[in-house]
Design a protein around this motif. Structure first.
Motif, mmCIF file in Angstrom:
data_model
loop_
_atom_site.group_PDB
_atom_site.id
_atom_site.type_symbol
_atom_site.label_atom_id
_atom_site.label_comp_id
_atom_site.label_asym_id
_atom_site.label_seq_id
_atom_site.Cartn_x
_atom_site.Cartn_y
_atom_site.Cartn_z
ATOM 1 N N LEU A 190 8.516 8.404 -10.330
ATOM 2 C CA LEU A 190 9.436 9.149 -9.375
ATOM 3 C C LEU A 190 8.826 10.609 -9.290
ATOM 4 N N ALA A 191 8.293 11.151 -10.193
ATOM 5 C CA ALA A 191 7.741 12.639 -9.965
ATOM 6 C C ALA A 191 6.760 12.566 -8.918
ATOM 7 N N LEU A 192 5.771 11.528 -9.186
ATOM 8 C CA LEU A 192 4.777 11.420 -7.729
ATOM 9 C C LEU A 192 5.516 10.952 -6.451
ATOM 10 N N ALA A 193 6.339 10.089 -6.435
ATOM 11 C CA ALA A 193 6.827 9.385 -5.325
ATOM 12 C C ALA A 193 7.678 10.530 -4.494
ATOM 13 N N GLY B 112 9.242 12.338 0.520
ATOM 14 C CA GLY B 112 8.379 11.295 -0.524
ATOM 15 C C GLY B 112 8.656 9.850 -0.053
ATOM 16 N N THR B 113 8.466 9.057 -1.004
ATOM 17 C CA THR B 113 8.779 7.889 -0.598
ATOM 18 C C THR B 113 9.752 7.154 -1.969
ATOM 19 N N GLU B 114 10.181 5.884 -1.728
ATOM 20 C CA GLU B 114 11.305 5.486 -2.536
ATOM 21 C C GLU B 114 10.307 4.587 -3.547
ATOM 22 N N LEU B 115 10.898 4.143 -4.544
ATOM 23 C CA LEU B 115 10.288 2.949 -5.574
ATOM 24 C C LEU B 115 10.671 1.626 -5.110
ATOM 25 N N GLY C 88 14.247 -2.218 -7.903
ATOM 26 C CA GLY C 88 13.985 -3.064 -6.811
ATOM 27 C C GLY C 88 12.728 -3.251 -6.567
ATOM 28 N N MET C 89 11.627 -2.898 -7.631
ATOM 29 C CA MET C 89 10.263 -3.033 -7.383
ATOM 30 C C MET C 89 9.805 -4.317 -7.487
ATOM 31 N N ARG D 22 -3.027 -4.810 -4.488
ATOM 32 C CA ARG D 22 -1.533 -4.810 -4.210
ATOM 33 C C ARG D 22 -0.774 -4.002 -4.556
ATOM 34 N N ALA D 23 -1.038 -3.229 -5.812
ATOM 35 C CA ALA D 23 -0.163 -2.045 -6.103
ATOM 36 C C ALA D 23 0.211 -0.880 -5.422
ATOM 37 N N ASP D 24 1.560 -0.552 -5.238
ATOM 38 C CA ASP D 24 1.773 0.863 -4.666
ATOM 39 C C ASP D 24 1.726 1.600 -5.715
ATOM 40 N N PHE D 25 2.321 1.141 -7.143
ATOM 41 C CA PHE D 25 2.192 2.012 -8.180
ATOM 42 C C PHE D 25 1.375 1.530 -9.341
ATOM 43 N N LEU D 26 0.300 1.816 -9.746
ATOM 44 C CA LEU D 26 -0.539 1.323 -10.627
ATOM 45 C C LEU D 26 -0.463 1.879 -11.749
#
Ligand code: MLT
Length: 328
Positions: free
Chosen positions: A111-114, A136-139, A164-165, A197-201
Motif C-alpha cells: 500500500l505504501a508503494l502503491a 497512486g494505484t489501487e491494489l 480483490g487482488m 505477470r506480477a503487478d506486485f512481486l
C-alpha cells in the motif's frame, strides 16, 4: 555460571520467568564479539539467539554442555543446523509466532508503494501540498506474485485476496494439494511467468544455496515497468546492485526492502530514491509477535533443560546431550 546464554536483545515477561528458574546471562551485544562468545559458550546448556549471532560449527563444538539452541524467529541461515544435529543439540525456532506480523507488514508496504505514502509524508512535512504529484494505484484487480508460498506467503496472499487482488504464486516445494493452495487457489506458475505477470512481486524465500542471488538484474528486467517489488524475507535472495540498476533504468516502478543483502547496509543510491522504501528488518517486530516468540522460546528452553521435548524443534539430534557434559 550461566546455564542459559542470550546473545541478542530478547526480552519480555516469559524471559523474566525463565530467569527465576535458571541461571540466565542476558548479553544482548555478545553477538558482535565472536571471541568473547566463544569464551562464554562452554558454560551454557541453552543458547538463545535472533539472526545476528553466527552459530557456527566451531561455536557448537565449543559448547560442550549445549542441549538446545533456540532461535527467536524463523530463519535459520545464521545457524549451522547440520553441526547442531551432529552434536546432539536440539534446535528450535518460532516461524508461526511472527508470521502474521510479517504478512501484515508486507501488505502495508504494498500500500505504501502503491500510494507513495512515505514520499507524500515527506512532501507535506517539507511544507508542500501538491496533490497531483501523488496519484497512486489501487491494489484491487492487480496481480500479486508470491515468490515462496509458505506460511507467510500464504498469509500475505489471504490478506491480498481481501483487497480483490488476483493471486499468483511460485513455489516448487509446495504440494499442489496443500490446504493453503486449496483455500486461495492461486495460479501456480514458474518464476519466469511470475515475474512477467506480477503487478506486485513479494518475496518470501529463505536464504539457501539455491535462493541466494536468485533475483538479479535479468529477473527485474523481465517484470512489468509498472510493477513493485517487496522483500521482507532475506536480503541476500536479491542481488542488490541488480535491483538498483533495474530501478535506475525504470525496469520496475519501485521497491520496498525490509531486509538487505548485507545488514546493516552500507549507504548507497537506494537511500535517495523516492520510489524505494527502506526499513531496518522490522517485519517481525510487533508487541504481539515478539511476545509469542519469546514465550515459545522460553517454553522450549525450559522443557529441554528439564529433560523434556522442545515443541518447536527443527532437527532430530541423537539423544546424546548428557554425554556431552564434561566428565572430568
Ligand atoms: C525471522 O527470521 O523470523 C525474521 O526475519 C526476524 C528475525 O530474523 O529475527
Amino acid at each position: 555460571m550461566a546455564e542459559v546464554l542470550i546473545t541478542e536483545n530478547i526480552v519480555g515477561s516469559p524471559m523474566t520467568a525463565l530467569g527465576s528458574a535458571f541461571d540466565v546471562a542476558f548479553e544482548p551485544a555478545l553477538w558482535q564479539y565472536p571471541d568473547r562468545l566463544a569464551q562464554r559458550i562452554p558454560e551454557a546448556k541453552a543458547l538463545i539467539v535472533r539472526n545476528q549471532t553466527q552459530v557456527t560449527a566451531e561455536l557448537i563444538r565449543l559448547g560442550g554442555r549445549l542441549q538446545i539452541i533456540a532461535r527467536a524467529g524463523a530463519g535459520l541461515d545464521n545457524i549451522d543446523v547440520e553441526a547442531a544435529t551432529a552434536a546432539g543439540v536440539v534446535l528450535s525456532n518460532t516461524p508461526m509466532q511472527n508470521a502474521i506480523s510479517v504478512a501484515e507488514l508486507t501488505v502495508g508496504l504494498m500500500l505504501a508503494l502503491a500510494r507513495k505514502i512515505p514520499a507524500a509524508d515527506r512532501h507535506v512535512k517539507d511544507g508542500g501540498w501538491d496533490r497531483n504529484a501523488f496519484t497512486g494505484t489501487e491494489l484491487y484487480d492487480k496481480t500479486l506474485g508470491v515468490l515462496g508460498f509458505g506460511r507467510i506467503g500464504f498469509l500475505t496472499a489471504r490478506r491480498a485476496a481481501a483487497f480483490g487482488m488476483n493471486l499468483t504464486a511460485c513455489d516448487p516445494l509446495v504440494d499442489p494439494d496443500a490446504l493453503t493452495v486449496a483455500e486461495l487457489r492461486p495460479k501456480m506458475v514458474n518464476l519466469e511467468q511470475l515475474l512477467a505477470r506480477a503487478d506486485f512481486l513479494t518475496c518470501h524465500l529463505p536464504s539457501t544455496e539455491t535462493t541466494q542471488g536468485l533475483l538479479d538484474y535479468d529477473c527485474f528486467c523481465r517484470m512489468k515497468p509498472t510493477a513493485f517489488f517487496v522483500n521482507v524475507a532475506r536480503g541476500d535472495v536479491v542481488e542488490e546492485s541488480g535491483l538498483l540498476r533495474a530501478l535506475e533504468e525504470g525496469k520496475i516502478a519501485g521497491a520496498a526492502l525490509d531486509v538487505r543483502q548485507h545488514e546493516p547496509p552500507q549507504s548507497n543510491a537506494l537511500d535517495t530514491m523516492a520510489n524505494v522504501i527502506l526499513i531496518p528488518h522490522i517485519a517481525a517486530f510487533t508487541d504481539e509477535a515478539q511476545h509469542r516468540v519469546v514465550a515459545a522460546v522460553c517454553r522450549d528452553v525450559e522443557a529441554v533443560l528439564r529433560g523434556g521435548q522442545a515443541r518447536h524443534f527443527v532437527n532430530f539430534p541423537a539423544p546424546r546431550n548428557r554425554l556431552r557434559e564434561p566428565t572430568g
